[in-house]
Design a protein around this motif. Structure first.
Motif, PDB file in Angstrom:
ATOM      1  N   LYS A  62     125.081  39.278  -9.960  1.00  0.00           N
ATOM      2  CA  LYS A  62     125.481  38.539  -8.757  1.00  0.00           C
ATOM      3  C   LYS A  62     124.473  37.449  -8.397  1.00  0.00           C
ATOM      4  CE  LYS A  62     127.967  42.408  -6.721  1.00  0.00           C
ATOM      5  NZ  LYS A  62     128.001  43.366  -5.592  1.00  0.00           N
ATOM      6  N   ASN A  63     123.267  37.559  -8.950  1.00  0.00           N
ATOM      7  CA  ASN A  63     122.199  36.622  -8.595  1.00  0.00           C
ATOM      8  C   ASN A  63     121.854  35.652  -9.717  1.00  0.00           C
ATOM      9  OD1 ASN A  63     121.756  37.896  -6.041  1.00  0.00           O
ATOM     10  ND2 ASN A  63     120.793  39.567  -7.148  1.00  0.00           N
ATOM     11  N   GLY A  64     122.720  35.513 -10.689  1.00  0.00           N
ATOM     12  CA  GLY A  64     122.384  34.609 -11.781  1.00  0.00           C
ATOM     13  C   GLY A  64     123.508  34.445 -12.776  1.00  0.00           C
ATOM     14  N   ILE A  65     123.111  34.178 -14.011  1.00  0.00           N
ATOM     15  CA  ILE A  65     124.076  33.794 -15.036  1.00  0.00           C
ATOM     16  C   ILE A  65     124.298  34.868 -16.092  1.00  0.00           C
ATOM     17  CG2 ILE A  65     123.615  31.333 -14.773  1.00  0.00           C
ATOM     18  CD1 ILE A  65     121.781  31.581 -17.271  1.00  0.00           C
ATOM     19  N   SER A  66     123.802  36.071 -15.860  1.00  0.00           N
ATOM     20  CA  SER A  66     123.925  37.107 -16.889  1.00  0.00           C
ATOM     21  C   SER A  66     125.340  37.681 -16.924  1.00  0.00           C
ATOM     22  CB  SER A  66     122.908  38.226 -16.655  1.00  0.00           C
ATOM     23  OG  SER A  66     123.081  38.798 -15.388  1.00  0.00           O
ATOM     24  N   PRO A  67     125.747  38.209 -18.085  1.00  0.00           N
ATOM     25  CA  PRO A  67     127.086  38.772 -18.220  1.00  0.00           C
ATOM     26  C   PRO A  67     127.201  40.128 -17.533  1.00  0.00           C
ATOM     27  CG  PRO A  67     125.890  38.974 -20.280  1.00  0.00           C
ATOM     28  CD  PRO A  67     125.022  38.194 -19.347  1.00  0.00           C
ATOM     29  N   LEU A  68     128.412  40.553 -17.319  1.00  0.00           N
ATOM     30  CA  LEU A  68     128.695  41.865 -16.744  1.00  0.00           C
ATOM     31  C   LEU A  68     128.876  42.885 -17.857  1.00  0.00           C
ATOM     32  CD1 LEU A  68     131.313  40.805 -14.058  1.00  0.00           C
ATOM     33  CD2 LEU A  68     128.893  41.336 -13.688  1.00  0.00           C
ATOM     34  N   ARG A  69     128.780  44.144 -17.519  1.00  0.00           N
ATOM     35  CA  ARG A  69     129.079  45.247 -18.422  1.00  0.00           C
ATOM     36  C   ARG A  69     130.022  46.191 -17.701  1.00  0.00           C
ATOM     37  NH1 ARG A  69     127.605  42.159 -21.762  1.00  0.00           N
ATOM     38  NH2 ARG A  69     125.762  42.353 -23.066  1.00  0.00           N
ATOM     39  N   GLN A  70     130.869  46.870 -18.463  1.00  0.00           N
ATOM     40  CA  GLN A  70     131.820  47.771 -17.829  1.00  0.00           C
ATOM     41  C   GLN A  70     131.259  49.180 -17.768  1.00  0.00           C
ATOM     42  OE1 GLN A  70     135.187  47.348 -20.538  1.00  0.00           O
ATOM     43  NE2 GLN A  70     134.997  49.502 -21.043  1.00  0.00           N
ATOM     44  N   PHE A  71     131.758  49.939 -16.806  1.00  0.00           N
ATOM     45  CA  PHE A  71     131.363  51.331 -16.684  1.00  0.00           C
ATOM     46  C   PHE A  71     131.919  52.106 -17.874  1.00  0.00           C
ATOM     47  CE2 PHE A  71     130.980  49.917 -12.261  1.00  0.00           C
ATOM     48  CZ  PHE A  71     129.718  50.383 -11.980  1.00  0.00           C
TER      49      PHE A  71
END
Length: 89
Positions: A62-71
């Motif tokens: 939420k604070n940058g450009i990194s990708p998400l990961r799923q649970f």
């Protein structure tokens, strides 16, 4: 602050953000591997620690450009282990 300093600061912040993501992602992958190894041995395993790190990754993103990961759930680990077993045959 001049434009050059602002761009340099922004680049440095992005780099630091991505470094923290890489550390969290590496920890998540280690935890997934541990769960897979336990499952392969037929032993009990949990995805709780994996998902705690996943939640940290999502919050961090939420604070940058990194990708998400799923649970990850236990069925996902079991399905992956079954896939590995089929590939070995």
């Amino acid at each position: 602050m001049n434009v050059h300093e602002a761009i340099s600061q922004h680049s440095r912040q992005q780099h630091e953000h991505l470094q923290e993501f890489e550390q969290l992602d590496h920890l998540r992958e280690e935890l997934i591997q541990e769960a897979v190894e336990l499952c392969l041995k037929g032993e009990a395993f949990s995805t709780e620690a994996i998902n705690q790190v996943t939640a940290r990754i999502i919050e961090h993103a939420k604070n940058g450009i990194s990708p998400l990961r799923q649970f990850v759930n236990e069925d996902m680990v079991r399905d992956y282990v079954e896939q590995l077993k089929r590939e070995k045959q």
